[in-house]
Design a protein around this motif. Structure first.
Motif, short mmCIF file in Angstrom:
data_model
loop_
_atom_site.label_atom_id
_atom_site.label_comp_id
_atom_site.label_asym_id
_atom_site.label_seq_id
_atom_site.Cartn_x
_atom_site.Cartn_y
_atom_site.Cartn_z
N LEU A 157 5.63 -3.98 -4.22
CA LEU A 157 5.92 -5.37 -3.86
C LEU A 157 7.00 -5.95 -4.79
CD1 LEU A 157 5.30 -7.97 -2.25
CD2 LEU A 157 3.54 -8.49 -3.93
N LEU A 158 6.80 -5.80 -6.09
CA LEU A 158 7.71 -6.43 -7.06
C LEU A 158 9.10 -5.78 -7.05
CD1 LEU A 158 5.16 -6.80 -10.00
CD2 LEU A 158 5.95 -8.62 -8.48
N ASN A 159 9.14 -4.44 -7.03
CA ASN A 159 10.44 -3.76 -7.04
C ASN A 159 11.19 -3.95 -5.73
OD1 ASN A 159 10.89 -2.07 -9.65
ND2 ASN A 159 8.73 -1.83 -9.18
N GLN A 187 0.83 -1.22 0.00
CA GLN A 187 0.00 0.00 0.00
C GLN A 187 0.86 1.25 0.00
OE1 GLN A 187 -3.09 0.27 -0.42
NE2 GLN A 187 -4.09 -1.60 0.25
N ILE A 188 2.14 1.08 0.29
CA ILE A 188 3.03 2.25 0.36
C ILE A 188 3.59 2.53 -1.03
CG2 ILE A 188 5.08 3.22 1.48
CD1 ILE A 188 4.58 1.08 3.73
N TYR A 189 3.06 3.55 -1.67
CA TYR A 189 3.58 3.98 -2.98
C TYR A 189 3.28 5.45 -3.18
CZ TYR A 189 -1.19 2.78 -4.71
OH TYR A 189 -2.54 2.68 -4.91
N ASP A 190 3.81 6.00 -4.27
CA ASP A 190 3.81 7.46 -4.47
C ASP A 190 2.46 8.15 -4.26
OD1 ASP A 190 3.76 5.78 -6.98
OD2 ASP A 190 2.95 7.60 -7.81
N GLU A 191 1.37 7.53 -4.76
CA GLU A 191 0.06 8.19 -4.66
C GLU A 191 -0.44 8.25 -3.23
OE1 GLU A 191 -2.87 6.54 -7.33
OE2 GLU A 191 -1.44 6.55 -8.97
N HIS A 192 -0.07 7.24 -2.43
CA HIS A 192 -0.51 7.21 -1.03
C HIS A 192 0.46 8.03 -0.18
CE1 HIS A 192 -2.92 3.22 -1.62
NE2 HIS A 192 -3.44 4.25 -2.23
#
Ligand code: TMP
Length: 386
Positions: A303-305, A191-196
């Protein structure tokens, strides 16, 4: 980390990257990204995410539209504003009933889809200036709603001030976003990514609202997006505060979200999931199994990166969204294939990146499972469904 929704057409395309790092404020308890990506790079005319790709989300927003209609049923000609209306998944229900509404949508392509459903949309970012404009050119709102958008807005103080300005004195501000305690409990760090930009809890939301003349009056836990919370706020003179809030906030305090201690286990849990997932996939690959992934979700970029799971392990990611098909996943460059490819080339194992839609997808893929296909679920712990 690359931009989560920046699916690229050519693996040689240059990609914007940034440091994905979380911070916690000891004063207001807000958890947030420490550096943010320029807004126009995330939300623009190429925005890849369309809310209406999931049947369960359609159902979810129909339910919310009914709740808004019920809440405003005694008001003569109510006016509903949605911050970030995406493809009109919610507002179309109000448009169909002739209820006065306005969607504010930053991404031009999804806004156009909403217009196609009869929804009134202004293609802009919501902030205090935008609220002043709407208030002048339209009128004050009875309900202002936002789903998975409020946590996206870097200028959060300006946004909340805008809400307070645009809302009628007896109006409701209702919004829902992934719930921080659920992320910690499930270790769903994807859930932790740029938009959040923000990861809300009742403790942080009540502080944020109070500072800007609003009061939290109810909280409703939701299953969507792997565990979300719907917050209800009113102007500070509101008297109808639900007892749910006290219970949920006590639980948050018990989980030590008001101190760094509440977050100390999170990193270890993330490392454990990444190691388990990579080992499971590598062992299956070594044993000769074919592996694909299901759902090119925004959150799968993290998750993948972060786990280093790429095209050497995952043959392709199946997705139903036209804007993502025949592109490559951000950063790690796994090819995205249409759903028809999954049907004609079913893998032995499918890593369920859209794990938040597990119920809907397992139901839809009964045949895949019956023929021996297996799903790998990454959260809350790595497991295989046969
Ligand atoms: P979300 O988790 O942010 O809602 O994104 C879900 C992604 O998964 C979106 O790209 C659409 C895709 N998807 C499928 O490909 N098949 C499905 O059955 C569902 C429910 C979603």
């Amino acid at each position: 980390m690359p931009i989560a929704n920046n699916f690229i057409s050519d693996i040689n395309d240059e990609e914007y990257t940034f440091d994905l790092e979380l911070g916690w404020c000891p004063e207001c308890y807000l958890v947030q990204l420490m550096s943010s990506v320029p807004t126009q790079l995330m939300f623009n005319s190429d925005y890849a995410y369309f809310s209406s790709t999931s049947e369960s989300m359609k159902h979810h927003f129909q339910g919310m539209a009914e709740e808004i209609i019920h809440l405003t049923s005694k008001i003569n000609e109510p006016f509903i504003v949605e911050v970030g209306c995406n493809d009109g998944i919610l507002l179309k229900h109000l448009a169909e009933k002739g209820i006065d509404h306005l969607g504010i949508e930053a991404s031009a392509n999804v806004a156009e889809h909403a217009r196609g459903k009869g929804v009134n949309v202004v293609n802009t970012f919501f902030n205090l200036e935008c609220a002043e404009k709407i208030s002048d050119e339209y009128r004050s709102a009875d309900v202002i709603y936002g789903a998975n958008t409020i946590c996206h807005v870097d200028e959060i103080e300006s946004l909340i001030k805008g809400i307070a300005l645009l809302l009628k004195d007896d109006g409701y501000f209702i919004f829902e976003d992934p719930y921080l305690p659920e992320i910690l409990q499930k270790t769903s760090f994807d859930q932790i990514y740029d938009e959040h930009i923000f990861y809300f809890s009742g403790l942080s939301v009540s502080n944020l609202l109070r500072k800007n003349g609003l009061q939290l009056v109810n909280m409703k836990p939701l299953e969507v997006h792997g565990g979300s919370m719907r917050y209800y706020a009113r102007k500070t003179n509101a008297a109808d505060i639900n007892s749910n809030i006290k219970k949920l906030m006590e639980q948050e305090t018990k989980n030590r979200l008001d101190s760094l201690a509440g977050y100390s286990q999170f990193k270890n849990n993330i490392t454990e999931i990444c190691t388990n997932l990579r080992t499971t996939l590598q062992n299956l690959k070594k044993a000769g199994s074919t592996i694909a992934a299901y759902g090119a979700t925004s959150k799968s970029t993290t998750l993948l990166n972060y786990s280093g799971i790429g095209p050497d392990i995952i043959n392709y990611i199946s997705d139903t969204t036209p804007t993502k098909i025949d592109k490559y996943s951000p950063g790690i460059h796994i090819p995205i294939k249409p759903y028809s490819h999954f049907i004609s080339n079913p893998p032995d194992y499918a890593l369920l990146l859209a794990w938040n839609h597990k119920k809907e997808i397992i139901e839809k893929e009964k045949q895949y499972l019956a023929k021996g296909g297996k799903f790998i679920i990454p959260f809350p712990e790595v497991r295989i469904i046969q």
